[in-house]
Design an enzyme around this catalytic site. Structure first.
Site, PDB file in Angstrom:
ATOM      1  CG  ASP A 328      -2.061   0.892   1.210  1.00 28.35           C
ATOM      2  OD1 ASP A 328      -1.883   2.055   0.796  1.00 28.35           O
ATOM      3  OD2 ASP A 328      -3.167   0.455   1.573  1.00 28.35           O
ATOM      4  NE  ARG A 330      -4.837   3.014   0.433  1.00 30.53           N
ATOM      5  CZ  ARG A 330      -5.896   2.338   0.802  1.00 30.53           C
ATOM      6  NH1 ARG A 330      -7.101   2.862   0.658  1.00 30.53           N
ATOM      7  NH2 ARG A 330      -5.795   1.137   1.323  1.00 30.53           N
TER       8      ARG A 330
END
Ligand SMILES: [Zn+2]
Length: 418
Positions: A328, A330
């Site tokens: 991930d 983000r």
């Protein structure tokens, strides 16, 4: 249609000659906007520039194409008449609390007013935030009318329209603050940004006098249901969904994930909260495919569905990491800034199961009273793989995450049955 500079190219990697001190210094975090100073990313007045990068983020490239196509005059300036916000937002104490906001300009929506004289005198100062009003109409909301939702004529209309205030926010990064959120030195962050953009912004490494960066990434959009000022009122309840972009599901209704169903659920809850006298807020971040991009995301889908044994919740994160190198990207460290900008101190209902979002919000000093998981009936069949894998990895769920055995049983549709 005159060129920017007809004679020669002037590099911005070093200060303009004879400008020992900047004409418009930025004092990030100052409580008074005049003292804080305007963000100036002008490409026509290089002497006034006090930031690295250009306005519009990635859209600066389209601006270049428009100029190349001779459709846009490179020295054109926006006429800001009547563009001011439809609703006042702030100022709030959070705007000048040390380290509270580092990834957007809290004054970005009021530059037309605050710096009116400077703009009239020819300084190229542009808003980085715009606030307007709109109505939303989504088929799922219409279908909920009369069952889960009732029209009230003000917030939710009989037609299914929802009245909202919507806000577009371009990123404005204060580099020392961003570095501290990620636990690295400012120098290290500057160097990594420089290298990973292929040397796109030399000023990152040659201009320590410039501390603010307009990164070429997507913006944030905020949808507010109800009274905007109520977000800063501790007596009013707040429902909130923080949503990261997923074009496939959000726009096209692709069924491999829970993104659009959760977004619609969030909007429903925001409407209900506003109808009960509170405020609902959706913060939508352009971070496609866990900020890895859509090409990576689709490659991962194939790797998931073609692996031996088919798409499985047990190997969901592993497949992403194989393709992207990371599960991930983000990194929610900057995400709470927009909530602080809106004056929020407490969220009564957070429509998110993400432990990363919850941790980032609460660690930034905002209290979260209740976490609201997506109702099971809203989860598309093929999205069970993602949801169960995330629960096993720490996503919030009131009944505890799945054990290894039940995780292994969760399978997605294979490519032959698309
Ligand atoms: Zn999705």
């Amino acid at each position: 249609m005159t060129a920017n500079r007809s004679t020669h190219i002037r590099l911005t990697s070093h200060p303009e000659p004879n400008t020992a001190t900047a004409r418009f210094p930025i004092r990030w975090g100052a409580a008074d906007p005049k003292e804080r100073g305007p963000v100036i990313g002008s490409v026509t007045n290089p002497g006034d520039r006090n930031v690295i990068g250009a306005h519009g983020g990635s859209y600066s490239i389209y601006r270049a194409l428009a100029i190349s196509a001779r459709a846009l005059n490179p020295v054109a300036r926006p006429d800001l008449r009547n563009t001011h916000p439809t609703t006042e937002i702030g100022p709030y104490p959070q705007w000048s609390e040390p380290g509270r906001i580092v990834s957007l300009d809290p004054w970005g929506h009021c530059v037309g007013e605050v710096f009116r004289d400077e703009i009239a005198a020819g300084v190229d100062i542009r808003p980085t935030i715009a606030v307007t009003k709109a109505r939303l109409n989504m088929p799922e909301i219409q279908a909920s009318l009369g069952t889960r939702l009732r029209a009230d004529g003000g917030i939710l209309h009989a037609s299914g329209d929802i009245s909202v205030t919507k806000v577009a926010i371009d990123p404005v990064w204060y580099l020392p603050g961003v570095a501290s959120r990620f636990g690295v030195s400012e120098g290290q962050l500057r160097r990594t940004l420089f290298e990973q953009t292929g040397g796109m912004f030399p000023e990152l490494v040659t201009r320590p006098d410039m501390s603010v960066f307009l990164p070429p990434i997507g913006n944030i959009t905020v949808y507010i249901v109800g009274d905007v000022a109520g977000l800063a009122d501790p007596k009013r309840r707040i429902s909130c969904r923080v949503h990261d972009e997923c074009n496939g599901s959000d726009v096209f209704g692709s069924d491999i994930c829970t993104c659009r169903p959760y977004l619609v659920h969030g909007i429903e809850e925001c409407v209900r909260e506003a109808q009960d006298g509170g405020v609902g807020v959706i913060a939508y971040n352009r971070k496609e495919g866990r900020a890895l991009g859509e090409v990576t995301k689709f490659l991962v889908y194939n790797a998931r569905k073609r692996q031996e044994g088919g798409d499985s919740a047990a190997t969901y994160f592993e497949r992403t990491e194989c393709v992207a190198g990371v599960q991930d990207a983000r990194f929610q460290q900057l995400m709470p800034d927009v909530l602080h900008w809106l004056g929020i101190r407490r969220i009564d209902r957070l429509m998110s199961m993400s432990n990363m979002k919850y941790d980032a919000i609460t660690e930034s000093g905002i209290e979260v009273v209740e976490r609201v998981p997506i109702p099971p009936e809203l989860v598309p069949p093929d999205a069970q793989v993602e949801l169960e894998a995330k629960k096993a990895a720490g996503y919030y769920t009131p009944d505890g995450g799945p054990d290894e055995e039940s995780l292994a049983r969760v399978k997605g549709r294979d490519l032959e049955r698309f």
